[in-house]
Design a protein around this motif. Structure first.
Motif, PDB file in Angstrom:
ATOM      1  N   PRO A  46       4.507  25.168  61.017  1.00 40.01           N
ATOM      2  CA  PRO A  46       3.346  25.946  61.458  1.00 40.01           C
ATOM      3  C   PRO A  46       2.908  26.903  60.354  1.00 40.01           C
ATOM      4  CG  PRO A  46       5.337  26.694  62.552  1.00 40.01           C
ATOM      5  CD  PRO A  46       5.701  25.470  61.762  1.00 40.01           C
ATOM      6  N   ARG A  47       1.638  26.979  60.153  1.00 38.20           N
ATOM      7  CA  ARG A  47       1.118  27.898  59.155  1.00 38.20           C
ATOM      8  C   ARG A  47       1.202  29.312  59.707  1.00 38.20           C
ATOM      9  NH1 ARG A  47      -3.708  25.629  55.678  1.00 38.20           N
ATOM     10  NH2 ARG A  47      -2.842  23.607  55.192  1.00 38.20           N
ATOM     11  N   TYR A  48       1.435  30.259  58.819  1.00 43.26           N
ATOM     12  CA  TYR A  48       1.549  31.636  59.249  1.00 43.26           C
ATOM     13  C   TYR A  48       0.199  32.131  59.723  1.00 43.26           C
ATOM     14  CZ  TYR A  48       2.718  36.537  59.400  1.00 43.26           C
ATOM     15  OH  TYR A  48       2.917  37.817  59.828  1.00 43.26           O
ATOM     16  N   ASP A  49       0.214  32.878  60.797  1.00 41.12           N
ATOM     17  CA  ASP A  49      -1.004  33.440  61.369  1.00 41.12           C
ATOM     18  C   ASP A  49      -1.230  34.822  60.756  1.00 41.12           C
ATOM     19  OD1 ASP A  49      -3.180  34.103  62.895  1.00 41.12           O
ATOM     20  OD2 ASP A  49      -2.022  34.490  64.715  1.00 41.12           O
ATOM     21  N   PHE A  50      -2.237  34.936  59.922  1.00 39.54           N
ATOM     22  CA  PHE A  50      -2.534  36.195  59.257  1.00 39.54           C
ATOM     23  C   PHE A  50      -3.512  37.065  60.045  1.00 39.54           C
ATOM     24  CE2 PHE A  50      -1.159  33.513  55.726  1.00 39.54           C
ATOM     25  CZ  PHE A  50      -0.283  34.371  55.078  1.00 39.54           C
ATOM     26  N   SER A  51      -3.819  36.686  61.265  1.00 39.33           N
ATOM     27  CA  SER A  51      -4.841  37.417  62.012  1.00 39.33           C
ATOM     28  C   SER A  51      -4.455  38.873  62.255  1.00 39.33           C
ATOM     29  CB  SER A  51      -5.120  36.716  63.341  1.00 39.33           C
ATOM     30  OG  SER A  51      -3.955  36.713  64.153  1.00 39.33           O
ATOM     31  N   ASP A  52      -3.152  39.188  62.301  1.00 39.57           N
ATOM     32  CA  ASP A  52      -2.747  40.578  62.507  1.00 39.57           C
ATOM     33  C   ASP A  52      -2.940  41.425  61.254  1.00 39.57           C
ATOM     34  OD1 ASP A  52      -0.722  39.113  61.266  1.00 39.57           O
ATOM     35  OD2 ASP A  52       0.837  40.493  61.941  1.00 39.57           O
ATOM     36  N   LEU A  53      -3.200  40.782  60.105  1.00 41.48           N
ATOM     37  CA  LEU A  53      -3.393  41.502  58.857  1.00 41.48           C
ATOM     38  C   LEU A  53      -4.857  41.619  58.452  1.00 41.48           C
ATOM     39  CD1 LEU A  53      -0.510  39.818  56.846  1.00 41.48           C
ATOM     40  CD2 LEU A  53      -0.434  41.983  58.092  1.00 41.48           C
ATOM     41  N   VAL A  54      -5.719  40.999  59.210  1.00 37.72           N
ATOM     42  CA  VAL A  54      -7.134  40.967  58.871  1.00 37.72           C
ATOM     43  C   VAL A  54      -7.766  42.309  59.228  1.00 37.72           C
ATOM     44  CG1 VAL A  54      -9.333  39.859  59.371  1.00 37.72           C
ATOM     45  CG2 VAL A  54      -7.276  38.495  59.179  1.00 37.72           C
ATOM     46  N   GLY A  55      -8.567  42.815  58.340  1.00 39.03           N
ATOM     47  CA  GLY A  55      -9.261  44.061  58.600  1.00 39.03           C
ATOM     48  C   GLY A  55     -10.571  44.098  57.852  1.00 39.03           C
ATOM     49  N   ARG A  56     -11.230  45.217  57.950  1.00 38.52           N
ATOM     50  CA  ARG A  56     -12.502  45.357  57.270  1.00 38.52           C
ATOM     51  C   ARG A  56     -12.577  46.743  56.665  1.00 38.52           C
ATOM     52  NH1 ARG A  56     -18.343  43.613  59.554  1.00 38.52           N
ATOM     53  NH2 ARG A  56     -19.354  43.700  57.540  1.00 38.52           N
ATOM     54  N   LEU A  57     -12.996  46.825  55.439  1.00 35.85           N
ATOM     55  CA  LEU A  57     -13.110  48.086  54.735  1.00 35.85           C
ATOM     56  C   LEU A  57     -14.570  48.496  54.739  1.00 35.85           C
ATOM     57  CD1 LEU A  57     -11.865  50.254  52.884  1.00 35.85           C
ATOM     58  CD2 LEU A  57     -12.382  48.755  50.969  1.00 35.85           C
ATOM     59  N   THR A  58     -14.816  49.701  55.165  1.00 33.66           N
ATOM     60  CA  THR A  58     -16.186  50.218  55.077  1.00 33.66           C
ATOM     61  C   THR A  58     -16.273  51.037  53.803  1.00 33.66           C
ATOM     62  OG1 THR A  58     -15.556  52.119  56.424  1.00 33.66           O
ATOM     63  CG2 THR A  58     -16.505  50.250  57.561  1.00 33.66           C
ATOM     64  N   TRP A  59     -17.235  50.724  52.981  1.00 36.69           N
ATOM     65  CA  TRP A  59     -17.358  51.341  51.670  1.00 36.69           C
ATOM     66  C   TRP A  59     -18.677  52.075  51.594  1.00 36.69           C
ATOM     67  CZ3 TRP A  59     -13.867  51.651  47.835  1.00 36.69           C
ATOM     68  CH2 TRP A  59     -14.313  52.134  46.607  1.00 36.69           C
ATOM     69  N   GLU A  60     -18.579  53.325  51.162  1.00 37.32           N
ATOM     70  CA  GLU A  60     -19.793  54.099  50.953  1.00 37.32           C
ATOM     71  C   GLU A  60     -19.905  54.401  49.476  1.00 37.32           C
ATOM     72  OE1 GLU A  60     -20.174  57.488  53.458  1.00 37.32           O
ATOM     73  OE2 GLU A  60     -19.432  56.401  55.201  1.00 37.32           O
ATOM     74  N   GLY A  61     -21.035  54.158  48.931  1.00 36.48           N
ATOM     75  CA  GLY A  61     -21.242  54.410  47.513  1.00 36.48           C
ATOM     76  C   GLY A  61     -21.458  53.112  46.761  1.00 36.48           C
ATOM     77  N   ASP A  62     -21.640  53.246  45.463  1.00 36.51           N
ATOM     78  CA  ASP A  62     -21.884  52.103  44.600  1.00 36.51           C
ATOM     79  C   ASP A  62     -20.551  51.616  44.036  1.00 36.51           C
ATOM     80  OD1 ASP A  62     -22.854  50.166  42.947  1.00 36.51           O
ATOM     81  OD2 ASP A  62     -23.895  51.537  41.578  1.00 36.51           O
ATOM     82  N   ALA A  63     -20.093  50.458  44.496  1.00 35.81           N
ATOM     83  CA  ALA A  63     -18.795  49.930  44.088  1.00 35.81           C
ATOM     84  C   ALA A  63     -18.735  49.648  42.592  1.00 35.81           C
ATOM     85  CB  ALA A  63     -18.472  48.664  44.876  1.00 35.81           C
ATOM     86  N   VAL A  64     -19.834  49.169  42.022  1.00 31.87           N
ATOM     87  CA  VAL A  64     -19.854  48.851  40.592  1.00 31.87           C
ATOM     88  C   VAL A  64     -19.762  50.126  39.759  1.00 31.87           C
ATOM     89  CG1 VAL A  64     -21.211  47.815  38.732  1.00 31.87           C
ATOM     90  CG2 VAL A  64     -21.128  46.725  40.973  1.00 31.87           C
ATOM     91  N   ALA A  65     -20.457  51.165  40.172  1.00 32.85           N
ATOM     92  CA  ALA A  65     -20.416  52.428  39.430  1.00 32.85           C
ATOM     93  C   ALA A  65     -19.019  53.030  39.474  1.00 32.85           C
ATOM     94  CB  ALA A  65     -21.436  53.403  40.009  1.00 32.85           C
ATOM     95  N   ILE A  66     -18.360  52.958  40.618  1.00 34.02           N
ATOM     96  CA  ILE A  66     -17.007  53.498  40.730  1.00 34.02           C
ATOM     97  C   ILE A  66     -16.038  52.680  39.883  1.00 34.02           C
ATOM     98  CG2 ILE A  66     -15.098  53.862  42.350  1.00 34.02           C
ATOM     99  CD1 ILE A  66     -17.204  54.655  44.418  1.00 34.02           C
ATOM    100  N   GLN A  67     -16.213  51.379  39.868  1.00 35.09           N
ATOM    101  CA  GLN A  67     -15.352  50.508  39.040  1.00 35.09           C
ATOM    102  C   GLN A  67     -15.527  50.859  37.559  1.00 35.09           C
ATOM    103  OE1 GLN A  67     -16.329  46.382  39.140  1.00 35.09           O
ATOM    104  NE2 GLN A  67     -14.476  45.761  38.088  1.00 35.09           N
ATOM    105  N   ARG A  68     -16.765  51.088  37.139  1.00 38.42           N
ATOM    106  CA  ARG A  68     -17.007  51.441  35.738  1.00 38.42           C
ATOM    107  C   ARG A  68     -16.400  52.795  35.378  1.00 38.42           C
ATOM    108  NH1 ARG A  68     -23.167  49.242  35.694  1.00 38.42           N
ATOM    109  NH2 ARG A  68     -22.649  47.063  35.311  1.00 38.42           N
ATOM    110  N   SER A  69     -16.479  53.724  36.313  1.00 36.20           N
ATOM    111  CA  SER A  69     -15.907  55.043  36.021  1.00 36.20           C
ATOM    112  C   SER A  69     -14.389  54.980  35.918  1.00 36.20           C
ATOM    113  CB  SER A  69     -16.338  56.072  37.081  1.00 36.20           C
ATOM    114  OG  SER A  69     -15.723  55.752  38.321  1.00 36.20           O
ATOM    115  N   ILE A  70     -13.773  54.170  36.752  1.00 35.84           N
ATOM    116  CA  ILE A  70     -12.316  53.989  36.671  1.00 35.84           C
ATOM    117  C   ILE A  70     -11.954  53.315  35.359  1.00 35.84           C
ATOM    118  CG2 ILE A  70     -10.354  52.798  37.699  1.00 35.84           C
ATOM    119  CD1 ILE A  70     -11.644  53.222  40.435  1.00 35.84           C
ATOM    120  N   ARG A  71     -12.716  52.321  34.958  1.00 37.68           N
ATOM    121  CA  ARG A  71     -12.438  51.595  33.725  1.00 37.68           C
ATOM    122  C   ARG A  71     -12.622  52.513  32.501  1.00 37.68           C
ATOM    123  NH1 ARG A  71     -16.469  47.326  32.987  1.00 37.68           N
ATOM    124  NH2 ARG A  71     -15.808  46.700  35.053  1.00 37.68           N
ATOM    125  N   ASP A  72     -13.604  53.417  32.577  1.00 34.89           N
ATOM    126  CA  ASP A  72     -13.863  54.319  31.457  1.00 34.89           C
ATOM    127  C   ASP A  72     -12.742  55.335  31.282  1.00 34.89           C
ATOM    128  OD1 ASP A  72     -16.185  53.009  30.867  1.00 34.89           O
ATOM    129  OD2 ASP A  72     -17.480  54.395  31.981  1.00 34.89           O
TER     130      ASP A  72
END
Length: 74
Positions: A46-72
């Protein structure tokens, strides 16, 4: 070189008989035989049921801008 895969039966005396036509020219050949018993009952793990690990992240802001700032920071 040819690779052949087939399913056949071993008789009651334990002999495996192979009669395989090939497209090779007459001459000496090397043969490799791998015997893998076939289970009459298909064992499905039987394949493992990952449904108990599924979630959703709500993100506020510009993800690309935050990624660039972290990289900088590096």
């Amino acid at each position: 070189m040819e690779v052949l895969k087939l399913t056949t039966t071993i008789d009651e005396s334990g002999y495996l008989h192979l009669n395989i036509p090939t497209r090779l020219a007459a001459g000496d050949v090397n043969i490799v035989v791998v015997l893998n018993p076939v289970s009459s009952e298909e064992e499905h793990k039987p394949r493992y049921d990952f449904s108990d690990l599924v979630g959703r992240l709500t993100w506020e802001g510009d993800a690309v801008a935050i990624q660039r700032s972290i990289r900088d920071e590096w």
